[in-house]
Design a protein around this motif. Structure first.
Motif, PDB file in Angstrom:
ATOM      1  N   TRP A  90       0.839  -1.195   0.000  1.00 25.30           N
ATOM      2  CA  TRP A  90       0.000   0.000   0.000  1.00 25.30           C
ATOM      3  C   TRP A  90       0.878   1.250   0.000  1.00 25.30           C
ATOM      4  O   TRP A  90       0.626   2.204  -0.727  1.00 25.30           O
ATOM      5  CB  TRP A  90      -0.911   0.004   1.233  1.00 25.30           C
ATOM      6  N   ASN A  91       1.910   1.277   0.846  1.00 28.57           N
ATOM      7  CA  ASN A  91       2.793   2.437   0.929  1.00 28.57           C
ATOM      8  C   ASN A  91       3.653   2.605  -0.314  1.00 28.57           C
ATOM      9  O   ASN A  91       4.139   3.702  -0.596  1.00 28.57           O
ATOM     10  CB  ASN A  91       3.697   2.336   2.157  1.00 28.57           C
ATOM     11  N   TYR A  92       3.844   1.540  -1.073  1.00 28.17           N
ATOM     12  CA  TYR A  92       4.691   1.632  -2.251  1.00 28.17           C
ATOM     13  C   TYR A  92       4.062   2.545  -3.300  1.00 28.17           C
ATOM     14  O   TYR A  92       4.769   3.098  -4.150  1.00 28.17           O
ATOM     15  CB  TYR A  92       4.945   0.242  -2.850  1.00 28.17           C
ATOM     16  N   GLN A  93       2.781   2.732  -3.230  1.00 25.44           N
ATOM     17  CA  GLN A  93       2.157   3.675  -4.163  1.00 25.44           C
ATOM     18  C   GLN A  93       2.681   5.081  -3.946  1.00 25.44           C
ATOM     19  O   GLN A  93       2.715   5.895  -4.872  1.00 25.44           O
ATOM     20  CB  GLN A  93       0.631   3.651  -4.011  1.00 25.44           C
ATOM     21  N   MET A 102      -4.754   0.512  -7.849  1.00 26.21           N
ATOM     22  CA  MET A 102      -4.251   1.290  -8.975  1.00 26.21           C
ATOM     23  C   MET A 102      -4.730   2.745  -8.918  1.00 26.21           C
ATOM     24  O   MET A 102      -4.154   3.615  -9.575  1.00 26.21           O
ATOM     25  CB  MET A 102      -4.722   0.655 -10.289  1.00 26.21           C
ATOM     26  N   THR A 103      -5.771   3.016  -8.154  1.00 23.72           N
ATOM     27  CA  THR A 103      -6.294   4.378  -8.033  1.00 23.72           C
ATOM     28  C   THR A 103      -5.445   5.171  -7.049  1.00 23.72           C
ATOM     29  O   THR A 103      -5.073   4.669  -5.987  1.00 23.72           O
ATOM     30  CB  THR A 103      -7.746   4.362  -7.557  1.00 23.72           C
ATOM     31  N   MET A 104      -5.148   6.396  -7.387  1.00 24.49           N
ATOM     32  CA  MET A 104      -4.304   7.232  -6.522  1.00 24.49           C
ATOM     33  C   MET A 104      -5.017   7.502  -5.196  1.00 24.49           C
ATOM     34  O   MET A 104      -6.144   7.995  -5.171  1.00 24.49           O
ATOM     35  CB  MET A 104      -3.976   8.551  -7.221  1.00 24.49           C
ATOM     36  N   TYR A 136      -2.001  11.566  -3.516  1.00 21.60           N
ATOM     37  CA  TYR A 136      -2.377  12.848  -4.118  1.00 21.60           C
ATOM     38  C   TYR A 136      -1.687  13.998  -3.397  1.00 21.60           C
ATOM     39  O   TYR A 136      -1.279  14.985  -4.025  1.00 21.60           O
ATOM     40  CB  TYR A 136      -3.892  13.008  -4.062  1.00 21.60           C
ATOM     41  N   ASN A 137      -1.530  13.900  -2.075  1.00 27.04           N
ATOM     42  CA  ASN A 137      -0.796  14.922  -1.329  1.00 27.04           C
ATOM     43  C   ASN A 137       0.671  14.959  -1.756  1.00 27.04           C
ATOM     44  O   ASN A 137       1.277  16.037  -1.833  1.00 27.04           O
ATOM     45  CB  ASN A 137      -0.910  14.656   0.169  1.00 27.04           C
TER      46      ASN A 137
END
Length: 757
Positions: free
Chosen positions: A9-12, A288-290, A295-296
């Motif tokens: 999750w954090n890798y995004q 896959m969704t930001m 976004y921050n």
């Protein structure tokens, strides 16, 4: 495995950072001839070595104060988060070296203290509307009996009063409140279970579901942001061959796509699927969704780039070309431009770093699906927009919510069941406003909604149905000619008035007979005429009342009956005078000779007319309605206006009747064959008896019955006068004409006293 999923999750965040950097570096209008890059440092919360990684990242392994051994690149700022704790721990170190710090986690009041964190900028929007958003969701599902879990930190202490204030406005009550010491949910689950049991707000079945962990419905609020064009395609194109220096990406690839090793234990890329992509991974493992934090990060990179671009332009204006070549942007210089940074990102969103000018956040409402077990799929079910109109701030797709096991309906969270139509809420003494009893609405009140505070009284022309949930139109009711009672009264009035007219005709036809002459013909005619009108008076009481009939009912009744009773009084006085003062030489003989008894009628009538005039001048009768006597009916009747005046009219009639009765009673035994004193006495006895009976019955009657009582009293008293006074005379005139002879009566009753001349 859970730790691996968390890391994925954090890798995004890394991918969002890379995407923003590459997008900016490809934009020629921004940072011309300057390329952005980044380093990633891992910081562990709460450890004594928390400062070590960022220190090495910024200054190298061997550092001397104010000297960096890292050549070829220089950091201009730091992105921290999403952990608020790590951002707070690193903040003093970064401020010491004047490094701008941009946090990517949720907005936190603790980090808003510019005295402690003067170099810190929060990328997230303000959560000033989160309390309103949460309470709006509670109101939508009608959850008014809720428990509060609050972290004992500055952010939790800031939002709690706002949340309670919004709950009070919407009448949502706090069932229990539980403080949590840290951000980790390390408190025992039994404490939560005991609190719920104390509130008794769920059934045993649902308490068992709570033990199984299947009772909760996880609804979360996240900052809503627009889709960033190109990010999903960028993530799909990511692979280890594109970023060979990313060790974690290579490890992720080998573990996720079944890449095998050769006999020499060297990695062979040929064994991996050629078209493998991160979008092959399940959504609950890698989205896959930001995300909001990503976004921050995206906005933080653009904010630094914008500030750096403005700073370089400023340097170009104030410095010569030779000096600018040797100028290296410093982190301290960047602060001045970051504070005033305001721009529109490529997604069309306005980004403001100044806390005082930040916009309120829009929220996405997300439901975490756990079917099948462990899926933890996040599904957007609605949104909250604080700047929208009040009734349109919250929008929700309730059918997308995953409710607990064994139910497809929203769970209940109330202290008391809702009060349905026909009932009002009655607060339970000493308990919260959400705890109440349901009290039925009283008569002629209704409640057509749910959980109504008060019942609504139906208007005068309407009445409440038996369920007390609707006001129905009342049926107009009055003593009408078409109904049996009205028809009977009308027939009796017309019949009796006709009979009285017939008696008058008999008297006129036999006016020369002794029995008619002996009882004062004129007074008899006046009495019969007045009785005709007395019998016709009830017709004024039949039909829908109006102003004219209301005035005529009582005044006509009072005047006509006064004429009748005063005529009886005059006849009685005439009889007494005929026997007491007819001796020649008596002083009062002139009273009888002059016809003085005939003045009794106009004098008595004038007094009654005066009383009626005063009545009409002060408080006349008027049209009134009665809504209580008959359920569902609106009774139209005449209000007496002044009851005092009404009883004065009746009292005056009663005094005349009593005077007539007294005089007639004294003259009942006077000797005369045609002496009617006995009949007058009996008629007044009937008259007084009727009206004495009328008073208590009239007071106890209601509606049309009250009108009927007065009508029958008028008819009964009139019949008493007609029957007792005139029927015996008609009997003699029509049936026994042989008795209608003066000589016969005188000779038989008083022999030798009268002799023919």
């Amino acid at each position: 495995m859970e730790n691996e999923v968390y890391i994925l999750w954090n890798y995004q965040f890394v991918l969002a950072l890379t995407f923003a950097m590459e997008e900016i570096n490809k934009t020629p209008a921004l940072l011309h001839n300057l390329t952005l890059g980044f380093d990633i440092c891992n910081v562990q919360d709460g450890l004594p070595t928390a400062f070590k990684s960022p220190f090495i990242c910024f200054f190298g392994n061997y550092t001397v104060p104010n000297y960096s051994c890292i050549r070829g690149s220089k950091s201009i700022g730091a992105l921290t988060g999403p952990s608020v704790i790590s951002s707070a721990q690193i903040g003093p170190l970064l401020d010491l070296y004047k490094f701008p710090q941009l946090t990517i986690g949720p907005y936190d009041q603790a980090l808003n203290d510019h005295r402690k964190f003067p170099a810190l900028y929060q990328m997230a929007s303000k959560d000033t509307s989160i309390a309103t958003a949460m309470v709006s969701l509670l109101v939508y599902f009608r959850w008014n009996w809720v428990g509060l879990f609050n972290f004992l930190d500055e952010n939790g202490l800031w939002i709690l009063p706002l949340l309670k204030e919004e709950m009070d406005k919407s009448r949502v009550c706090v069932a229990f409140e539980l403080a949590i010491q840290s951000y980790g949910l390390s408190f025992e689950s039994m404490a939560l279970y005991n609190q719920i049991n104390k509130c008794s707000w769920e059934s045993p079945l649902r308490r068992r579901s709570l033990r199984r962990g299947s009772f909760h419905v996880l609804l979360t609020f996240s900052h809503r942001h627009p889709d960033v064009s190109g990010f999903t395609d960028f993530v799909k194109a990511v692979n280890p061959s594109k970023y060979p220096e990313d060790y974690f990406l290579a490890r992720l690839w080998f573990l996720s796509f079944n890449c095998s090793h050769s006999e020499s234990d060297s990695v062979t890329w040929q064994n991996c699927p050629r078209d493998a992509s991160l979008d092959w991974l399940p959504g609950h493992i890698f989205d896959m969704t930001m995300s909001g934090e990503s976004y921050n990060i995206y906005n933080a990179v653009y904010a630094v780039a914008q500030a750096l671009h403005e700073m370089l332009l400023h340097q170009t204006e104030v410095q010569t070309l030779e000096n600018r070549k040797e100028t290296v942007p410093s982190p301290a210089q960047l602060h001045t431009f970051l504070k005033n940074t305001q721009f529109q990102n490529p997604a069309g969103d306005l980004v403001i770093l100044d806390d005082k000018r930040k916009l309120e956040a829009d929220y996405d409402i997300v439901n975490t699906w756990n079917i099948p077990q462990g899926l933890d799929l996040k599904v957007k079910i609605g949104q909250f927009s604080p700047l929208a109109l009040h009734d349109h701030q919250l929008s929700l797709s309730e059918d997308l919510v995953e409710w607990p096991i064994e139910t497809t309906e929203p769970v209940l969270s109330v202290c008391s069941e809702s009060c349905g139509p026909g009932f009002r809420k009655s607060l339970q003494e000493g308990k919260a406003a959400c705890c109440f009893d349901c009290t039925p609405c009283t008569e002629n009140e209704m409640a057509n909604g749910t959980d109504m505070e008060q019942c609504v009284k139906c208007p005068g022309h309407q009445y409440a149905n038996t369920q007390r949930n609707q006001c129905l139109l009342r049926a107009a009711s009055f003593l009408a000619y078409g109904e049996p009672l009205g028809m009977a009264v009308a027939c009796m009035a017309l019949g009796l008035s006709t009979l009285t007219a017939a008696v008058l005709g008999v008297f006129l036809k036999h006016h020369n007979t002794p029995i008619v002459k002996a009882n004062n013909q004129a007074l008899s005619y006046i009495l019969l005429l007045s009785l005709i009108f007395c019998f016709l008076c009830p017709l004024l009481f039949i039909g829908r009342p109006n102003t004219v009939t209301c005035i005529l009912q009582q005044t006509t009744f009072g005047v006509v009956f006064t004429v009748a009773v005063s005529a009886v009084l005059a006849k009685t006085v005439t009889v007494v005078l005929a026997f007491k003062v007819t001796t020649p030489g008596r002083r009062m003989r002139w009273l009888l000779v002059s016809g003085a008894p005939n003045f009794i009628i106009p004098i008595c009538t004038l007094i009654q007319v005066t009383l009626c005039g005063i009545w009409l001048g002060t408080s006349p009768p008027f049209i009134d309605t009665d809504t209580h006597s008959e359920h569902g009916h609106l009774i139209f009747l005449c209000n007496k206006g002044s009851l005092t005046a009404f009883y004065c009219v009746l009292g005056y009639l009663g005094s005349l009747a009593l005077a007539s009765f007294t005089v007639a009673f004294l003259a009942r035994n006077l000797p005369d064959a045609f002496n009617e004193a006995k009949f007058l006495t009996f008629s007044m006895l009937v008259f007084c008896s009727v009206w004495l009976t009328f008073l208590p019955v009239y007071h106890s009657a209601k509606g049309k019955v009250m009108v009927a009582v007065e009508v029958f009293s008028i008819l009964a008293s009139s019949i008493g006068l007609l029957g007792c006074i005139f029927f015996p005379k008609c009997y003699i005139i029509l049936i026994r004409p042989d008795k209608n002879c003066v000589h016969g009566f005188r000779d038989r009753k008083y022999p030798g006293q009268f002799k023919p001349s």
